[in-house]
Design an enzyme around this catalytic site. Structure first.
Site, PDB file in Angstrom:
ATOM      1  N   CYS A 207      -1.989  -4.430 -54.460  1.00 38.24           N
ATOM      2  CA  CYS A 207      -2.484  -3.599 -55.572  1.00 38.24           C
ATOM      3  C   CYS A 207      -2.326  -4.285 -56.932  1.00 38.24           C
ATOM      4  O   CYS A 207      -2.799  -3.765 -57.946  1.00 38.24           O
ATOM      5  CB  CYS A 207      -1.756  -2.257 -55.587  1.00 38.24           C
ATOM      6  SG  CYS A 207       0.022  -2.365 -55.938  1.00 38.24           S
ATOM      7  N   CYS A 222       7.710 -16.304 -45.044  1.00 40.25           N
ATOM      8  CA  CYS A 222       6.777 -16.872 -46.026  1.00 40.25           C
ATOM      9  C   CYS A 222       7.141 -16.530 -47.461  1.00 40.25           C
ATOM     10  O   CYS A 222       6.586 -17.107 -48.398  1.00 40.25           O
ATOM     11  CB  CYS A 222       5.367 -16.374 -45.734  1.00 40.25           C
ATOM     12  SG  CYS A 222       5.202 -14.562 -45.832  1.00 40.25           S
ATOM     13  N   CYS A 254      -1.599 -16.149 -42.875  1.00 36.67           N
ATOM     14  CA  CYS A 254      -0.132 -16.178 -42.861  1.00 36.67           C
ATOM     15  C   CYS A 254       0.356 -15.503 -41.581  1.00 36.67           C
ATOM     16  O   CYS A 254      -0.054 -14.384 -41.265  1.00 36.67           O
ATOM     17  CB  CYS A 254       0.455 -15.465 -44.078  1.00 36.67           C
ATOM     18  SG  CYS A 254       2.262 -15.544 -44.155  1.00 36.67           S
ATOM     19  N   CYS A 298       6.081   8.423 -13.594  1.00 37.62           N
ATOM     20  CA  CYS A 298       7.250   7.560 -13.788  1.00 37.62           C
ATOM     21  C   CYS A 298       6.945   6.405 -14.747  1.00 37.62           C
ATOM     22  O   CYS A 298       7.407   6.383 -15.876  1.00 37.62           O
ATOM     23  CB  CYS A 298       7.730   7.027 -12.441  1.00 37.62           C
ATOM     24  SG  CYS A 298       9.220   6.004 -12.546  1.00 37.62           S
ATOM     25  N   CYS A 321       3.585  -2.124  -3.322  1.00 37.81           N
ATOM     26  CA  CYS A 321       3.073  -3.498  -3.334  1.00 37.81           C
ATOM     27  C   CYS A 321       2.714  -3.851  -4.775  1.00 37.81           C
ATOM     28  O   CYS A 321       1.987  -3.113  -5.447  1.00 37.81           O
ATOM     29  CB  CYS A 321       1.849  -3.611  -2.434  1.00 37.81           C
ATOM     30  SG  CYS A 321       0.989  -5.206  -2.560  1.00 37.81           S
ATOM     31  N   HIS A 329       3.238  -2.290   2.107  1.00 34.06           N
ATOM     32  CA  HIS A 329       2.667  -2.394   3.449  1.00 34.06           C
ATOM     33  C   HIS A 329       3.129  -3.658   4.168  1.00 34.06           C
ATOM     34  O   HIS A 329       2.460  -4.126   5.112  1.00 34.06           O
ATOM     35  CB  HIS A 329       1.141  -2.368   3.380  1.00 34.06           C
ATOM     36  CG  HIS A 329       0.566  -3.235   2.296  1.00 34.06           C
ATOM     37  ND1 HIS A 329       0.496  -4.603   2.394  1.00 34.06           N
ATOM     38  CD2 HIS A 329       0.068  -2.901   1.080  1.00 34.06           C
ATOM     39  CE1 HIS A 329      -0.050  -5.080   1.281  1.00 34.06           C
ATOM     40  NE2 HIS A 329      -0.318  -4.073   0.463  1.00 34.06           N
ATOM     41  N   CYS A 391     -33.963  11.029   0.109  1.00 35.60           N
ATOM     42  CA  CYS A 391     -32.791  10.794   0.960  1.00 35.60           C
ATOM     43  C   CYS A 391     -31.972   9.585   0.547  1.00 35.60           C
ATOM     44  O   CYS A 391     -30.893   9.347   1.101  1.00 35.60           O
ATOM     45  CB  CYS A 391     -33.223  10.644   2.417  1.00 35.60           C
ATOM     46  SG  CYS A 391     -34.189   9.140   2.744  1.00 35.60           S
ATOM     47  N   CYS A 401     -50.777   0.420  -1.442  1.00 36.01           N
ATOM     48  CA  CYS A 401     -50.833   1.134  -2.718  1.00 36.01           C
ATOM     49  C   CYS A 401     -49.465   1.698  -3.081  1.00 36.01           C
ATOM     50  O   CYS A 401     -48.492   1.528  -2.365  1.00 36.01           O
ATOM     51  CB  CYS A 401     -51.880   2.240  -2.636  1.00 36.01           C
ATOM     52  SG  CYS A 401     -51.439   3.547  -1.466  1.00 36.01           S
ATOM     53  N   CYS A 417     -42.877   5.715 -10.432  1.00 38.45           N
ATOM     54  CA  CYS A 417     -41.928   6.614 -11.124  1.00 38.45           C
ATOM     55  C   CYS A 417     -40.893   7.215 -10.191  1.00 38.45           C
ATOM     56  O   CYS A 417     -40.022   7.965 -10.630  1.00 38.45           O
ATOM     57  CB  CYS A 417     -42.688   7.722 -11.842  1.00 38.45           C
ATOM     58  SG  CYS A 417     -43.522   8.891 -10.713  1.00 38.45           S
TER      59      CYS A 417
END
Length: 459
Positions: A207, A222, A254, A298, A321, A329, A391, A401, A417
């Site tokens: 400022c 510094c 810096c 945890c 693991c 495992h 589906c 076509c 489309c």
């Protein structure tokens, strides 16, 4: 008032006018007092710590010598002041040498006030008199540190070996054998530096207002200075954004960082708690042997043994693991999720030989091979096929076509489309002027040459 009383009063008043209340204290009786004398150290004065690990510290201040005195009724005409000298960093042998030097100064000035002469000697000539030069050696043997100068006065060299009865009873060493003198010396030096800083005026680099050091913060590496109001707002923004590793000096390029103590002095309790937590977490993240418990309730930091894939949370005792973050495992391969399989091919193909071996060891070679094949298949389907809107079956258009028939559900749909077409009149979608695919039944269709121009037989 006698001449002695007048001389004493004048001397004490003069000392009170020269030194402030923190340096000079006069007892209510008027005859006793003490003065704290900070010695002026030469530039770049160092402390050298000797022990199992040697280290050097730059200091600017050492704890003061304390001269306590009691003025007899017949001082200064006949008797000398009764005094003691105490110090935290000088040995009793060295303080004894100072006491005897004060006796010599009294002999030279007997009949005159001598306190100011003593003070001037102690303040300006102690280092030279005792042969103290940089570095000042701090001997640390176990829990018993001892302070000794690098070079000693000739009289002190022999005095170090003298018996206890040769020491002056007026020589007082304030530090006992169990006290960490190094910590005290460094703490005092830091406090005095802060005191000097607080009394100076600085221009804030943000400022550009001029404020006293007590309203500013100094980045120690510094030595850039900013007012506390500006730097507080800067810290709060960085902590809110989670950038606790970025509390650097605002000066461009810096790299000096604020200490946690400086941050704590400026921000609130909640903000500092967040800063402290994120700073610890970021530090743990950089440690290869630290992982976090995968349980959301945890999330405790867990230390992992080298070359081990098993982590046991010290809080909830969950064994997991460290690679896939699921229940441990043993020697079985990690089970890849659908999302992991999709990204596994790119990771595998871009890895080094060492990285490929690690992935094969983690997931198994067959899983890796399947992931690569499925990934290539997926890429081909995305490029050459579209999904039936009814589906979801992948449909490839080889020719014909744009009215498509799903080979799975037999429903009609538009290839352009992907809209479902009427079962009764599927071509109305391409004949309706309001349709987005109007007149697009053969759009994009590659016609063979004989279909486009007719054959020789037709001619």
């Amino acid at each position: 008032m006698s001449a002695d009383q007048e001389a004493k009063e004048d001397e004490l008043l003069a000392l009170a006018s020269i030194y402030d209340e923190e340096e000079f204290h006069r007892a209510e009786s008027g005859k006793e007092g003490e003065i704290h004398l900070c010695l002026e150290l030469p530039p770049n004065f160092k402390l050298l710590v000797k022990g199992q690990k040697s280290a050097e510290h730059n200091i600017s201040f050492l704890p003061p010598l304390v001269l306590s005195f009691d003025l007899p009724d017949d001082y200064p005409s006949t008797s000398a002041p009764v005094f003691t000298i105490s110090s935290k960093w000088l040995t009793r042998v060295q303080i004894t040498a100072l006491c005897r030097k004060l006796d010599e100064l009294w002999e030279e000035n007997q009949g005159n006030v001598v306190l100011f002469t003593w003070i001037q000697f102690l303040k300006e000539e102690t280092l030279d008199f005792l042969g103290i030069q940089s570095p000042l050696e701090i001997q640390r043997s176990g829990s018993q540190p001892q302070c000794e100068p690098a070079q000693k006065h000739a009289a002190d060299a022999s005095g170090e070996k003298s018996k206890a009865q040769d020491l002056d009873p007026r020589a007082v060493q304030e530090v006992d054998a169990q006290t960490d003198i190094l910590t005290q010396l460094l703490d005092f030096d830091e406090a005095q530096k802060q005191r000097v800083f607080d009394g100076k005026a600085f221009c804030c680099g943000i400022c550009y207002s001029e404020k006293l050091g007590c309203d500013c913060l100094l980045f120690k590496e510094c030595e850039h200075v900013y007012c506390k109001a500006c730097i507080k707002e800067y810290f709060q923004i960085q902590i809110k954004d989670g950038k606790v590793q970025c509390l650097n000096c605002p000066e461009p390029k810096c790299a000096s960082t604020a200490t946690p103590t400086q941050v704590k002095l400026l921000v609130g309790e909640d903000e500092f708690a967040r800063y402290d937590r994120l700073l610890l977490q970021s530090s743990l993240d950089l440690m290869a042997d630290v992982v976090y418990c995968p349980r959301m309730s945890c999330c405790m930091a867990v230390m992992v043994e080298p070359d081990s894939t098993m982590g046991i949370c010290p809080s909830c005792r969950y064994a997991f693991c460290t690679l896939c973050r699921r229940s441990y495992h043993g020697l079985s391969h990690c089970i890849a999720t659908a999302d992991e399989l999709r990204s596994l091919r790119d990771e595998y193909l871009s890895s080094s030989e060492e990285g490929k071996k690690f992935l094969e060891k983690r997931f198994g070679k067959r899983v890796i091979q399947r992931a690569v094949e499925e990934s290539f298949s997926t890429d081909w389907l995305k490029t050459n096929c579209k999904q039936c809107p009814c589906c979801g079956t992948n449909i490839q258009k080889a020719h014909g076509c744009n009215k498509m028939t799903c080979s799975s559900c037999q429903k009609y749909f538009c290839w352009i489309c992907l809209g479902a077409l009427s079962r009764v009149n599927p071509y109305s979608h391409f004949n309706n002027p309001d349709s987005p695919c109007y007149n697009q039944l053969f759009h994009g269709m590659e016609m063979e040459e004989d279909e486009a121009f007719g054959s020789d037989e037709d001619d």
